[in-house]
Design an enzyme around this catalytic site. Structure first.
Site, PDB file in Angstrom:
ATOM      1  N   ARG A 128     -12.231   6.961  -0.249  1.00  0.00           N
ATOM      2  CA  ARG A 128     -11.270   5.901   0.045  1.00  0.00           C
ATOM      3  C   ARG A 128     -11.813   4.585  -0.490  1.00  0.00           C
ATOM      4  O   ARG A 128     -13.024   4.339  -0.469  1.00  0.00           O
ATOM      5  CB  ARG A 128     -11.025   5.807   1.556  1.00  0.00           C
ATOM      6  CG  ARG A 128     -10.350   7.047   2.117  1.00  0.00           C
ATOM      7  CD  ARG A 128      -9.826   6.814   3.511  1.00  0.00           C
ATOM      8  NE  ARG A 128      -8.679   5.924   3.546  1.00  0.00           N
ATOM      9  CZ  ARG A 128      -7.429   6.278   3.197  1.00  0.00           C
ATOM     10  NH1 ARG A 128      -7.176   7.503   2.788  1.00  0.00           N
ATOM     11  NH2 ARG A 128      -6.440   5.409   3.270  1.00  0.00           N
TER      12      ARG A 128
ATOM     13  N   HIS B 196      -3.412  -5.471   2.402  1.00  0.00           N
ATOM     14  CA  HIS B 196      -2.998  -5.670   3.794  1.00  0.00           C
ATOM     15  C   HIS B 196      -3.607  -7.000   4.236  1.00  0.00           C
ATOM     16  O   HIS B 196      -4.064  -7.780   3.433  1.00  0.00           O
ATOM     17  CB  HIS B 196      -3.578  -4.564   4.680  1.00  0.00           C
ATOM     18  CG  HIS B 196      -3.062  -3.206   4.380  1.00  0.00           C
ATOM     19  ND1 HIS B 196      -1.882  -2.725   4.881  1.00  0.00           N
ATOM     20  CD2 HIS B 196      -3.593  -2.190   3.646  1.00  0.00           C
ATOM     21  CE1 HIS B 196      -1.721  -1.472   4.471  1.00  0.00           C
ATOM     22  NE2 HIS B 196      -2.726  -1.128   3.725  1.00  0.00           N
TER      23      HIS B 196
ATOM     24  N   CYS C  16       0.809  -1.223   0.000  1.00  0.00           N
ATOM     25  CA  CYS C  16       0.000   0.000   0.000  1.00  0.00           C
ATOM     26  C   CYS C  16       0.849   1.283   0.000  1.00  0.00           C
ATOM     27  O   CYS C  16       1.422   1.625  -1.028  1.00  0.00           O
ATOM     28  CB  CYS C  16      -0.985  -0.046   1.165  1.00  0.00           C
ATOM     29  SG  CYS C  16      -2.331   1.109   0.942  1.00  0.00           S
TER      30      CYS C  16
HETATM   31  N1  GLN Z   1      -1.879   6.868   2.559  1.00  0.00           N
HETATM   32  C1  GLN Z   1      -2.053   6.052   1.406  1.00  0.00           C
HETATM   33  C2  GLN Z   1      -3.459   6.138   0.836  1.00  0.00           C
HETATM   34  O1  GLN Z   1      -4.375   6.446   1.539  1.00  0.00           O
HETATM   35  C3  GLN Z   1      -1.677   4.620   1.739  1.00  0.00           C
HETATM   36  C4  GLN Z   1      -2.597   4.003   2.748  1.00  0.00           C
HETATM   37  C5  GLN Z   1      -2.162   2.646   3.218  1.00  0.00           C
HETATM   38  O2  GLN Z   1      -0.982   2.334   3.277  1.00  0.00           O
HETATM   39  N2  GLN Z   1      -3.119   1.855   3.651  1.00  0.00           N
HETATM   40  O3  GLN Z   1      -3.648   5.901  -0.347  1.00  0.00           O
END
Ligand code: GLN
Length: 258
Positions: free
Chosen positions: A141, A206, A108
């Site tokens: 998101r 993840h 990520c």
């Molecule tokens: N901050 C990054 C995003 O929101 C990565 C997030 C993450 O590692 N889960 O895209």
């Protein structure tokens, strides 16, 4: 690493060793990403392969020549900004490591940082440009369970994970890690997830990813052992993954029906 000679195949008694470099665990550590390191270590241990885990904090020097696997976890935008300033200083050494076949697993936020940039609303986080990819923040998101299909081994296999990212990543001509069967993946539009470049795996998954998906863990370990012991390493011993497989199949089936 002191690599021993005359190893014909991997048995519990052959003195194989892998050194895993965990970059910036205090900053890049979302959603149990540290569990990936535990999984790499455990699956080595169960086969009699020694591991050394080296944790690097932001200002530590990194000797990439001493590492067999580099691991980068996910992080918030703020943490990625902190890391990106330091990355500029290690960019050349990290690039050389990758181009020479060094193994990398980046999750990520760590995956995004391997690309050219991650464009936020008001600023841009500069990446390493190790991968020809770029990331732009979207309006929402992308959150939830993910199932992808990977084509890395003789048979395609399904990988289960969890994603939570604001960034949308576009991988240009790169080979993806897999195709999305459920969830969003790189950007929610092109059906691709992650990148596989040389011995680098970048992914939004993840979970932590590796305990849930032993085939992927073993893929990473095999690549590292092939690189470390080119003349002698043949293959990893099979492990009994009945429990891990049952858990993964349960998740895959649950979301395949939706
Ligand atoms: N901050 C990054 C995003 O929101 C990565 C997030 C993450 O590692 N889960 O895209």
């Amino acid at each position: 690493m002191a690599h021993s000679e005359n190893i014909e195949h991997q048995t519990p008694n052959t003195p194989l060793k892998l050194t895993i470099g965990h970059l910036y665990p205090d900053l890049l550590n979302l959603y149990g990403d540290r569990g990936n390191i535990i999984s790499l270590k455990k699956r080595c241990e169960w086969r009699g392969i020694t591991t050394e885990i080296k944790e690097f904090q932001l200002n530590d020097d990194i000797d990439f020549n001493s590492l067999d696997i580099v691991f980068l976890g996910g992080g918030s935008d703020r943490e990625q900004l902190l890391v990106c300033n330091r990355l500029k200083e290690i960019k050349e050494a990290f690039s050389c490591y990758v181009e020479n076949g060094g193994v990398v697993a980046a999750i990520c936020g760590g995956y995004q940082l391997l690309g050219h940039y991650y464009k936020l609303k008001n600023e841009t986080i500069e990446g390493l440009s190790i991968l020809d990819i770029y990331t732009e923040m979207g309006d929402s998101r992308l959150i939830g369970n993910v199932i992808i299909e990977c084509d890395l081994l003789k048979q395609p296999f399904k990988v289960a994970g969890f994603e939570n990212h604001g960034g949308r990543t576009y991988i240009n001509g790169h080979q993806p890690l897999g195709t999305v069967k459920y969830g969003y993946g790189n950007n929610g539009t092109d059906g691709l997830e992650g990148v596989l470049y040389k011995n680098v795996i970048g992914t939004y998954l993840h979970g932590p990813l590796l305990p849930k998906n032993p085939a992927l863990t073993d893929f990473i370990l095999s690549k590292a052992l092939e690189k470390a012991y080119p003349d002698t390493f043949v293959s990893l011993e099979a492990l009994d993954d009945t429990v891990e497989d049952a858990a993964r199949h349960y998740i895959v089936n649950r979301f395949s029906d939706i």
